[in-house]
Motif scaffolding. Structure first.
Motif, PDB file in Angstrom:
ATOM      1  N   PHE A 189     -12.185 -14.404  17.991  1.00 49.41           N
ATOM      2  CA  PHE A 189     -11.505 -13.169  18.353  1.00 49.41           C
ATOM      3  C   PHE A 189     -12.057 -12.704  19.689  1.00 49.41           C
ATOM      4  O   PHE A 189     -13.274 -12.638  19.875  1.00 49.41           O
ATOM      5  CB  PHE A 189     -11.725 -12.090  17.299  1.00 49.41           C
ATOM      6  N   GLU A 192     -12.158  -8.248  18.891  1.00 50.94           N
ATOM      7  CA  GLU A 192     -11.984  -7.484  17.656  1.00 50.94           C
ATOM      8  C   GLU A 192     -13.114  -7.621  16.654  1.00 50.94           C
ATOM      9  O   GLU A 192     -13.124  -6.914  15.641  1.00 50.94           O
ATOM     10  CB  GLU A 192     -10.650  -7.868  17.012  1.00 50.94           C
ATOM     11  N   MET A 193     -14.087  -8.495  16.904  1.00 49.96           N
ATOM     12  CA  MET A 193     -15.272  -8.569  16.047  1.00 49.96           C
ATOM     13  C   MET A 193     -16.513  -8.056  16.770  1.00 49.96           C
ATOM     14  O   MET A 193     -17.630  -8.208  16.268  1.00 49.96           O
ATOM     15  CB  MET A 193     -15.505 -10.002  15.558  1.00 49.96           C
ATOM     16  N   ALA A 218      -9.584  -6.131  12.295  1.00 47.36           N
ATOM     17  CA  ALA A 218     -10.200  -7.458  12.182  1.00 47.36           C
ATOM     18  C   ALA A 218      -9.742  -8.158  10.910  1.00 47.36           C
ATOM     19  O   ALA A 218      -9.458  -9.364  10.920  1.00 47.36           O
ATOM     20  CB  ALA A 218     -11.721  -7.333  12.223  1.00 47.36           C
TER      21      ALA A 218
END
Length: 519
Positions: A189, A192-193, A218
């Motif tokens: 990602f 998004e992490m 996520a």
């Protein structure tokens, strides 16, 4: 604490006018094919403590709609303005101009059945002519009558995991989804992490100081990956540039003092444990690796060496300021403990750029020795080598040499962010030459040759090659302030912006076939 005031005064209280706020969105303009989606985010607000809560509106819902979460859906060809309006100050707003275009395979004006998409007609062992004539379609070689070889899957040919990067917007694009599902085993990602995506500052401020996370977006992306047969490299747990600044302050308030060592360690441990256990508990076996620390080694030989660890580290960030160089060991120890609690074996990576360049290679070797000094408690499993390179720098053999040096330290190696950019003079131009295309394709061939030779010499040591510069990005010419404009350039992709394979793609396929281990 809330201050309550009784209202017995005869003179009515006049509320002060709200301070002017400014909102900045994640995009000012966007082109979308009909039927696709992308998510707009509130990137910045001023003042910094102002709420990012907004309402969303579309000026033309027949062209593009927007959800309460900022997800824009392209309905039909045309333009629409998507506006974010602050819930606390209606005068504070920002807009994104959305232009909806036809799908690349849209045949609405022609009843002829859509033909099967074909790739660049250049066969894998050919090289485009080395002339400098600009072309407006730089990613396609001249058409020849030579038959086009069938497109096979990258993931089926490679003796290691083939990966790429996704963001929320890409997961909403069905054409990209099909490409990812076809060629890759794993995805990372893009943001998004990371801490600034997962940490809920407002909720953390209202609690006892323990970090509180919001995994909603996520989780949606993880479910997309599972639905398409993809697993995930977790990127990244601890990185100064991706952590919410409030994480380092008392009361999660940047106007307060920095927290002490004990408090920061508690927050780190809680955050890492929550993140690792959340994904493993909810989606067992889906996250197959974690980048624990990102880009911490300072390659400047004149920079001061950390007194406690003896390492060459960047020393201006708040992790270092509060904990010193030992923050790296703490981060790995907390991650290892969290993984152990899951009962699974999830490899832990250190990730960095220009790992092939002296003296940085040696500095990273020292970091590996530091983290794995205790033979009964080795903390680092894998070395993650980012792959941002130019067509003319470095030599692919330099990358291979660094890979071998890390393998000899007893750790596995992963190529985590491969992006082959053009030369500095041409990587940001709209038109590139056949010479540029040829160099780009050759660099991909040379790099994958090094990866495959490494696999032969060090079996089961290369974990993955993850291509981040996957698609050409000519649209960045209209948004030169975009971070991606500098990172990726306009024509660094293995595929065109229309998801068509380039000569570089065929070169990669050729190398993978040549070195493929017999079944």
């Amino acid at each position: 604490m809330t201050l309550c005031v009784t209202a017995f005064s005869a003179i009515p209280e006049v509320k002060a006018a709200p301070k002017t706020k400014k909102i900045t969105l994640s995009a000012k303009k966007k082109k979308l094919p009909v039927g696709s989606k992308f998510k707009l985010k509130v990137k910045k607000v001023k003042p910094a403590k102002a709420s990012k809560k907004v309402t969303w509106k579309s000026s033309n819902k027949s062209v593009a709609t927007v959800s309460k979460r900022g997800v824009v859906k392209a309905k039909k060809v045309g333009t629409a303005k998507i506006t974010a309006i602050s819930k606390k100050n209606k005068k504070a707003k920002a807009t994104c101009k959305v232009t909806v275009i036809k799908k690349s395979n849209d045949k609405s004006t022609n009843n002829t059945p859509s033909p099967t998409p074909t790739a660049t007609p250049t066969p894998p062992n050919s090289t485009p002519p080395a002339d400098d004539t600009p072309t407006t379609r730089p990613t396609k070689a001249p058409i020849t009558p030579t038959p086009v070889p069938p497109i096979e899957n990258l993931k089926d040919l490679a003796d290691f995991n083939m990966g790429t990067v996704v963001n929320y917007e890409k997961t909403q694009n069905q054409e990209f989804t099909e490409l990812a599902k076809k060629h890759f085993d794993i995805v990372s990602f893009e943001n998004e992490m990371k801490g600034y995506s997962l940490l809920d500052v407002e909720a953390s401020q209202q609690g006892d100081g323990t970090p509180i996370c919001n995994f909603e977006q996520a989780d949606e992306m993880v479910e997309w990956a599972i639905a398409n047969g993809l697993r995930i490299r977790g990127h990244v747990l601890i990185w100064e540039a991706s952590m919410k600044d409030e994480f380092f302050y008392k009361g999660w308030d940047t106007t307060a003092e920095l927290v002490d060592k004990e408090t920061l360690l508690d927050r780190m441990k809680s955050y890492e444990t929550q993140v690792i256990k959340h994904f493993e508990t909810k989606y067992p076996g889906t996250v197959i690796a974690w980048d624990v620390i990102n880009e911490a080694v300072d390659a400047n030989p004149d920079a001061p060496v950390d007194e406690t660890t003896g390492l060459h580290l960047y020393n201006t960030g708040k992790f270092y300021q509060i904990l010193g160089g030992e923050y790296i060991k703490y981060a790995f120890q907390f991650a290892k403990e969290a993984v152990k609690e899951t009962g699974k074996d999830i490899p832990l990576f250190y990730n960095d750029f220009n790992c092939f360049q002296a003296p940085k290679t040696g500095y990273i070797e020292a970091l590996i020795d530091y983290l794995n000094a205790d033979t009964n408690n080795k903390l680092l499993d894998c070395m993650g080598m980012e792959g941002y390179v130019l067509t003319d720098w470095p030599e692919a053999t330099d990358v291979g040499t660094a890979m071998a040096r890390f393998a000899k330290k007893g750790v596995k190696v992963g190529i985590n962010e491969l992006t082959v950019r053009l030369s500095p003079e041409t990587q940001h131009k709209e038109q590139v030459t056949a010479t540029d295309i040829a160099k780009h394709a050759k660099k991909y061939k040379n790099l994958f040759s090094q990866y495959c030779k490494f696999v032969q010499k060090y079996p089961n040591t290369l974990t993955n090659v993850s291509i981040w510069g996957l698609l050409d990005r000519p649209e960045l010419l209209e948004d030169k302030e975009n971070y991606d404009y500098q990172v990726y350039g306009t024509h660094s992709g293995l595929f065109t912006e229309n998801l068509e394979p380039k000569t570089a793609f065929y070169n990669v396929m050729e190398v993978l076939k040549k070195y493929q281990t017999p079944a």
